[in-house]
Enzyme design. Sequence first.
Site, PDB file in Angstrom:
ATOM      1  N   ARG A 175       0.617  -1.323  -0.034  1.00 54.72           N
ATOM      2  CA  ARG A 175      -0.068   0.181  -0.055  1.00 54.72           C
ATOM      3  C   ARG A 175       0.903   1.261  -0.107  1.00 54.72           C
ATOM      4  O   ARG A 175       0.496   2.354   0.776  1.00 54.72           O
ATOM      5  CB  ARG A 175      -0.803   0.005   1.227  1.00 54.72           C
ATOM      6  CG  ARG A 175      -1.832  -0.984   1.208  1.00 54.72           C
ATOM      7  CD  ARG A 175      -2.780  -1.161   0.047  1.00 54.72           C
ATOM      8  NE  ARG A 175      -3.489  -2.478   0.118  1.00 54.72           N
ATOM      9  CZ  ARG A 175      -3.189  -3.422  -0.329  1.00 54.72           C
ATOM     10  NH1 ARG A 175      -1.864  -3.676  -1.034  1.00 54.72           N
ATOM     11  NH2 ARG A 175      -3.748  -4.833  -0.184  1.00 54.72           N
ATOM     12  N   SER A 246     -10.550   0.225   3.783  1.00 57.99           N
ATOM     13  CA  SER A 246      -9.772  -0.041   4.924  1.00 57.99           C
ATOM     14  C   SER A 246      -8.900   1.040   5.356  1.00 57.99           C
ATOM     15  O   SER A 246      -8.132   1.912   4.331  1.00 57.99           O
ATOM     16  CB  SER A 246      -8.547  -1.049   4.253  1.00 57.99           C
ATOM     17  OG  SER A 246      -9.365  -2.180   3.962  1.00 57.99           O
ATOM     18  N   GLU A 342      -3.787   4.001   6.271  1.00 56.59           N
ATOM     19  CA  GLU A 342      -3.599   3.762   4.880  1.00 56.59           C
ATOM     20  C   GLU A 342      -4.065   5.104   4.182  1.00 56.59           C
ATOM     21  O   GLU A 342      -3.273   5.293   3.145  1.00 56.59           O
ATOM     22  CB  GLU A 342      -4.635   2.574   4.540  1.00 56.59           C
ATOM     23  CG  GLU A 342      -4.441   2.089   3.228  1.00 56.59           C
ATOM     24  CD  GLU A 342      -5.094   0.957   3.026  1.00 56.59           C
ATOM     25  OE1 GLU A 342      -5.626   0.685   1.813  1.00 56.59           O
ATOM     26  OE2 GLU A 342      -5.027  -0.186   3.851  1.00 56.59           O
TER      27      GLU A 342
END
Length: 351
Positions: A175, A246, A342
């Site tokens: 990520r 997320s 994130e």
Amino acid sequence: MAVAPDSSARAGLVPGACDLSSLNTLGLASSAPACVTLRSRDELPALACLARSDGAGLLVLGGGSNLVLPPRVRGLVARMALRGIRLLAQDDESRVVEAAAGEIWHDFVTYCVEQGWGGLENLALIPGTVGAAPVQNIGAYGVELRDRFAGLTAYDLLRDAWTEMDAAQCAFAYRDSVFKREPGRWVITAVRLRLPRQWTPVLDYPDLRRHESLAGSPTARDVFEAVCAIRRAKLPDPAVLGNAGSFFKNPVVPAAQYERLHTRFPGLVAYPQEDGGYKLAAGWLIDQCGWKGRRMGPVGVHERQALVLVNHGGAQSGDVLALARAVQHDVRERYGLELEIEPVVVPGIDP
């Protein structure tokens, strides 16, 4: 070559104030004092000129699905509107497909599946645009963007020049990418993916292995439909309940640390990694700390997926980040682990 001061106006890039509240999937109240819409590659030099004259940085806004926007964004906002999909090359082993940065990612995946081009179906229904996909190195159900990546085209605002970048130059990680680590430098305009001609399904994740529609010899369409069904069942629709998907990365720990945690917490959910470490399920950690379904004012942790923070209405970035800090604190206290946010937290103008 230097851009003339009035070239931005000639290119149609005349900045104006913009309400961004409906342009981010968290649904946060936000605005920008200077915003333009990028509809052509030819406008990139003018955009670079505007960004330099503004001096406060540039935010390229795609689908707004991986951002925490402040009440007032500092700097210039460029809404990405470049469109187009084309098959660049193919041989016996693979196809190379290019999509413009403003294409909706899920629509692009759908198009490929409809053409009979397998390879991206595990990444179905991920919100956002094609241009944002490399920034986050998006991934789901055992496939990451870098697994299919063939290259991209971007405008380097630092050098005021076009550049072609391969996977090594993008420095993909979990990520993460060079674009996330050096925000505001590049404007990605097109992304190329290499899709295998000899397609085989990637069914490593338990949700996919258990899905009844994937028994036997599933097609790419079957996997696509299963992924969409699973995501719709587990994750809230941003159009109904504001969220950024997320919100925390799954922590990756060395084997020794995993063994210590597993001894103390036998139910610990973890996935072995190629380097011998373990990726821990952040959603499980958050759930075990009692956060699933809890609210803090206008924001909360989703009742079905503890990895997702939601906006119940009227939230600003401060509300979301306060909830995130509370969740991080409890996971740190219980497990000794640091949860990393994130989405990109965009700088704002101080009130």
